[in-house]
Design a protein around this motif. Structure first.
Motif, mmCIF file in Angstrom:
data_model
loop_
_atom_site.group_PDB
_atom_site.id
_atom_site.type_symbol
_atom_site.label_atom_id
_atom_site.label_comp_id
_atom_site.label_asym_id
_atom_site.label_seq_id
_atom_site.Cartn_x
_atom_site.Cartn_y
_atom_site.Cartn_z
ATOM 1 N N ALA A 18 0.795 -1.247 -0.055
ATOM 2 C CA ALA A 18 -0.136 -0.001 0.151
ATOM 3 C C ALA A 18 0.881 1.468 0.022
ATOM 4 C CB ALA A 18 -0.933 0.077 1.067
ATOM 5 N N ALA A 19 1.997 1.254 0.835
ATOM 6 C CA ALA A 19 2.855 2.207 0.992
ATOM 7 C C ALA A 19 3.614 2.535 -0.489
ATOM 8 C CB ALA A 19 3.819 2.245 2.026
ATOM 9 N N ILE A 20 3.878 1.694 -0.988
ATOM 10 C CA ILE A 20 4.593 1.496 -2.297
ATOM 11 C C ILE A 20 3.834 1.928 -3.633
ATOM 12 C CG2 ILE A 20 5.866 0.289 -4.054
ATOM 13 C CD1 ILE A 20 7.203 -1.599 -1.628
ATOM 14 N N MET A 21 2.434 1.329 -3.359
ATOM 15 C CA MET A 21 1.694 1.878 -4.428
ATOM 16 C C MET A 21 1.340 3.114 -4.369
ATOM 17 S SD MET A 21 0.120 0.538 -6.772
ATOM 18 C CE MET A 21 -0.863 0.934 -7.969
ATOM 19 N N ARG A 22 1.321 3.804 -2.813
ATOM 20 C CA ARG A 22 0.743 5.197 -3.056
ATOM 21 C C ARG A 22 1.971 5.995 -3.600
ATOM 22 N NH1 ARG A 22 -1.763 3.544 1.751
ATOM 23 N NH2 ARG A 22 0.173 3.567 3.125
ATOM 24 N N ARG A 23 3.154 5.854 -3.273
ATOM 25 C CA ARG A 23 4.330 6.648 -4.000
ATOM 26 C C ARG A 23 4.357 6.408 -5.331
ATOM 27 N NH1 ARG A 23 7.235 4.233 0.516
ATOM 28 N NH2 ARG A 23 7.911 2.405 -0.701
ATOM 29 N N ILE A 48 -5.716 -3.951 -3.016
ATOM 30 C CA ILE A 48 -5.639 -3.011 -1.846
ATOM 31 C C ILE A 48 -6.290 -1.764 -1.973
ATOM 32 C CG2 ILE A 48 -3.458 -3.949 -1.013
ATOM 33 C CD1 ILE A 48 -2.105 -1.354 -2.060
ATOM 34 N N ASN A 49 -6.675 -1.240 -0.965
ATOM 35 C CA ASN A 49 -7.332 0.051 -1.148
ATOM 36 C C ASN A 49 -6.405 1.224 -1.124
ATOM 37 O OD1 ASN A 49 -8.667 2.666 -0.916
ATOM 38 N ND2 ASN A 49 -9.730 1.951 1.007
ATOM 39 N N LEU A 50 -6.333 1.637 -2.518
ATOM 40 C CA LEU A 50 -5.332 2.669 -2.716
ATOM 41 C C LEU A 50 -4.912 3.912 -2.021
ATOM 42 C CD1 LEU A 50 -5.323 2.112 -6.573
ATOM 43 C CD2 LEU A 50 -3.978 0.959 -5.223
ATOM 44 N N LEU A 51 -6.260 4.360 -1.558
ATOM 45 C CA LEU A 51 -5.930 5.607 -0.776
ATOM 46 C C LEU A 51 -6.713 5.430 0.475
ATOM 47 C CD1 LEU A 51 -7.000 8.261 -3.324
ATOM 48 C CD2 LEU A 51 -4.890 7.905 -2.545
#
Length: 192
Positions: free
Chosen positions: A117-122, A189-192
């Motif tokens: 999730a953290a990597i995806m947000r970045r 995953i929930n992206l936000l």
């Protein structure tokens, strides 16, 4: 890729059904939650998962040459999901929450999901502004390409082009920063 898996793939290439069943058991646990999230139908997710493995079986003679099998599974899976979107065969009902929760309660999966999730947000933040906007409208607001085009005053083909480019970028970003196995999990995953 582990040496044991490489040997299993060689056996699959020779037509060993037991070896193939081991691959199916291992990877179905990874791709099913992904499919369930995107397809929002347990029945359709199971059908597409079967189709993924059927395609792998039909192309088994190529498996010894595959250097990144988890990535290969990911590409086959994503292509099947994309085909479902293109054909408009997706149901609009919510995913089976109990099945999704069960898949996510595995401690290893939960840890990978947090990291992802953290990597995806970045990764999403790294997209150009317009591409990011289109991607988020599609994934978070579940708008169709036509709805996004109408909202933003652009053509459907421009929306599609941005989505393709966004997905290519995100896949590459995840491979570089999260590893291939965790990249298989990114979509549910929930992206936000």
């Amino acid at each position: 890729m582990e040496q044991g898996e490489r040997e299993t793939l060689k056996l699959v290439a020779l037509g060993d059904e037991r070896a193939f069943n081991r691959i199916v058991r291992k990877y179905s646990q990874v791709i099913y939650p992904y499919l369930l999230y995107w397809l929002k139908s347990p029945q359709l997710a199971e059908e597409v998962a079967q189709d993924v493995f059927l395609r792998i079986w039909k192309n088994r003679q190529k498996l010894p040459d595959v250097s990144n099998f988890p990535g290969y599974v990911y590409v086959v899976t994503w292509n099947r999901v994309h085909s479902q979107f293109e054909r408009g065969l997706l149901e609009t009902e919510a995913p089976d929450v109990a099945q999704a929760d069960q898949a996510l309660t595995n401690p290893q999966t939960a840890l990978e999901t947090k990291e992802l999730a953290a990597i995806m947000r970045r990764a999403i933040e790294s997209l150009p502004p317009r591409r990011k906007e289109i991607f988020l409208l599609s994934r978070n607001e579940h708008l169709t390409y036509e709805e996004i085009a109408a909202r933003l005053g652009i053509s459907r083909s421009t929306v599609r082009e941005h989505m393709v480019e966004a997905l290519v970028f995100l896949r590459a970003y995840l491979r570089r920063n999260a590893g291939v196995i965790i990249a298989l999990l990114w979509a549910f995953i929930n992206l936000l």
